[in-house]
Scaffold this active site. Structure first.
Site, PDB file in Angstrom:
ATOM      1  N   TYR A 130       0.885  -1.171   0.000  1.00  0.00           N
ATOM      2  CA  TYR A 130       0.000   0.000   0.000  1.00  0.00           C
ATOM      3  C   TYR A 130       0.921   1.218   0.000  1.00  0.00           C
ATOM      4  O   TYR A 130       0.810   2.095   0.831  1.00  0.00           O
ATOM      5  CB  TYR A 130      -0.821  -0.080   1.297  1.00  0.00           C
ATOM      6  CG  TYR A 130      -2.093   0.707   1.400  1.00  0.00           C
ATOM      7  CD1 TYR A 130      -3.041   0.706   0.380  1.00  0.00           C
ATOM      8  CD2 TYR A 130      -2.378   1.438   2.553  1.00  0.00           C
ATOM      9  CE1 TYR A 130      -4.235   1.404   0.529  1.00  0.00           C
ATOM     10  CE2 TYR A 130      -3.560   2.129   2.713  1.00  0.00           C
ATOM     11  CZ  TYR A 130      -4.494   2.109   1.686  1.00  0.00           C
ATOM     12  OH  TYR A 130      -5.672   2.790   1.840  1.00  0.00           O
ATOM     13  N   HIS A 135      -2.419   7.533  -2.570  1.00  0.00           N
ATOM     14  CA  HIS A 135      -3.573   6.620  -2.644  1.00  0.00           C
ATOM     15  C   HIS A 135      -4.131   6.385  -1.239  1.00  0.00           C
ATOM     16  O   HIS A 135      -5.344   6.467  -1.029  1.00  0.00           O
ATOM     17  CB  HIS A 135      -3.152   5.299  -3.279  1.00  0.00           C
ATOM     18  CG  HIS A 135      -4.215   4.237  -3.224  1.00  0.00           C
ATOM     19  ND1 HIS A 135      -5.353   4.286  -3.999  1.00  0.00           N
ATOM     20  CD2 HIS A 135      -4.305   3.098  -2.499  1.00  0.00           C
ATOM     21  CE1 HIS A 135      -6.101   3.225  -3.744  1.00  0.00           C
ATOM     22  NE2 HIS A 135      -5.490   2.482  -2.839  1.00  0.00           N
ATOM     23  N   ASP A 235      -4.514  -5.032  -9.813  1.00  0.00           N
ATOM     24  CA  ASP A 235      -5.107  -5.706  -8.659  1.00  0.00           C
ATOM     25  C   ASP A 235      -6.603  -5.379  -8.635  1.00  0.00           C
ATOM     26  O   ASP A 235      -7.059  -4.528  -7.883  1.00  0.00           O
ATOM     27  CB  ASP A 235      -4.399  -5.220  -7.383  1.00  0.00           C
ATOM     28  CG  ASP A 235      -4.905  -5.921  -6.142  1.00  0.00           C
ATOM     29  OD1 ASP A 235      -5.202  -7.116  -6.224  1.00  0.00           O
ATOM     30  OD2 ASP A 235      -5.000  -5.254  -5.083  1.00  0.00           O
TER      31      ASP A 235
HETATM   32 CA    CA Z   1      -3.957  -3.372  -4.264  1.00  0.00          CA
END
Ligand code: CA
Length: 429
Positions: A130, A135, A235
């Site tokens: 992450y 994001h 993803d």
């Molecule tokens: Ca992801």
């Protein structure tokens, strides 16, 4: 942009803007279109593949490391950087503009358009991080406007264990997942049905090469020796399933129905000219010593442009190409792959050749650099207007998603990672 290629006798490799000049040489696994052919390994060069099985037949078996003759990229990856580097030197010699082997090796070329690309290697385990703070902040804001970034973010490279079995190669058909979705009104039971908020995540994947033993952490000093190379990773995410299931333990069925990668693994050697300093702001806390090193700070980042394009069924029917929806860059990563890898092994966890580490959605600071529809549409509230008048909040059946990645610099020849394509199919009934 970029300097002139050193050149190859494979002429398509010398065309400006092509992803696979001689400076790249990414590894992949493919099948010839004839049936019953075993998987073979090779490197991409221009619009061709140098087929290692054929090279071994032409130049002799000893010319090619045994695992590559046997179509077993994992075993080659596990041999580590020094074997890989000396073989790269060999490949560069064979494919160079004035190579004496050129006339013999012509017969070892296969057009990329004639093969079926496979997953490059067996992916035993997949961990998704992450690593974009942009994001994490943007998504956090949708759920927690007052405190978008959790207090651990600047200390821990956050990740979760994904699933290797559902990773497919570019061209994959993505069946819209079905699952539990929270009712609109609080207190009502959830429904079980097809996902209505299907999304992409624009990521970069890192493949593990050399392994570490269980119980033996990798230090920052050695971390890059365990990285084989990078690919593009989508993803896929079911946002409505995710919103209901992810607490308290994080993503599960909202993520593991499919992930798609590009077929070519671009090695760390090919990426070397594009390394850049990390972007951690000076007034942020320094990382703990076990995930910190001066080398990582000065060149742990990678300047890699990432693009997200969409082609709807209507666009395809009208012969219109995919439309670009956002452009970001891997250099925005708050954590480097070396830090992610070191952290992953810091409890003794062993990483194996072919394991995949995802960067996490690589969004940049600007809204146009968002790596997901969740961010581009403010959580589905602000639809994206397409050039043909259609709109999108999340993906619809028939949509084709194309992710691209490439590295450019004034001092180096441009290289690309190719494409990562996925095609949305309707849910199973
Ligand atoms: Ca992801």
């Amino acid at each position: 942009m970029g300097k002139i290629t050193q050149g190859s006798w494979v002429e398509s490799a010398n065309r400006p803007g092509n992803d696979f000049p001689i400076e790249n040489l990414p590894y992949g696994t493919f099948r010839l279109s004839a049936p019953q052919q075993l998987a073979r390994t090779g490197v991409a060069i221009g619009d061709q593949i140098l087929d290692f099985t054929s090279v071994a037949e032409i130049l002799g078996a000893e010319a090619i490391p045994a695992p590559l003759r046997q179509g077993d990229l994992n075993a080659f990856m596990a041999m580590g950087p020094s074997v890989r580097q000396s073989f790269r030197h060999q490949l560069t010699g064979w494919l160079g503009a004035d190579a004496s082997e050129a006339s013999r090796l012509k017969a070892a070329l296969v057009p990329q358009s004639d093969v079926q690309m496979q997953l490059p290697c067996r992916i035993g385990d997949y961990t998704d991080f992450y690593a974009s703070i942009h994001h994490a902040t943007a998504v956090g804001k949708l759920f927690r406007p007052d405190a978008p970034l959790l207090p651990n973010y600047k200390w821990v490279p956050i990740g979760y264990h994904g699933r290797g079995s559902s990773i497919g190669v570019s061209g994959q058909q993505i069946v819209r997942p079905t699952g539990q979705i929270k009712a609109a009104a609080d207190g009502q039971p959830p429904e079980f049905g097809a996902c209505r908020r299907l999304d992409i995540e624009l990521e970069v994947g890192a493949f593990i090469g050399a392994e570490n033993m269980l119980g033996q952490p990798v230090s920052m000093t050695n971390a890059e020796d365990h990285l084989f190379g990078l690919c593009i990773l989508n993803d896929w995410s079911a946002r409505d399933i995710q919103a209901w299931e992810y607490q308290p333990l994080g993503p599960f069925l909202a993520k593991n129905f499919a992930s798609t990668i590009s077929p070519w693994i671009v090695t760390m050697e090919a990426l070397a000219p594009f390394r850049v300093p990390t972007q951690r702001p000076a007034d942020d806390p320094p990382p703990l010593p076990y995930i910190s090193s001066p080398e990582d700070r000065s060149q742990g980042g990678i300047n890699m442009t990432l693009e997200f394009l969409l082609q709807t069924a209507k666009m395809r029917a009208a012969g219109q190409p995919p439309q670009q929806l956002s452009v970001s860059n891997l250099r925005y990563a708050y954590w480097t792959f070396a830090q992610m890898l070191t952290h992953h092994t810091s409890n003794g966890c062993n990483l194996q050749a072919g394991d995949l580490l995802g960067s996490g959605t690589m969004s940049g600071p600007k809204p146009s650099e968002a790596g997901s529809l969740l961010e581009l549409t403010a959580g589905g509230k602000a639809p994206v207007m397409l050039a043909n008048g259609e709109t999108r909040t999340f993906l619809e059946d028939g949509d084709v998603v194309v992710l691209k990645a490439y590295c450019e610099s004034p001092d180096a020849v441009r290289i690309g990672l190719g494409e990562c394509v996925g095609w949305i199919q309707s849910a199973l009934r």
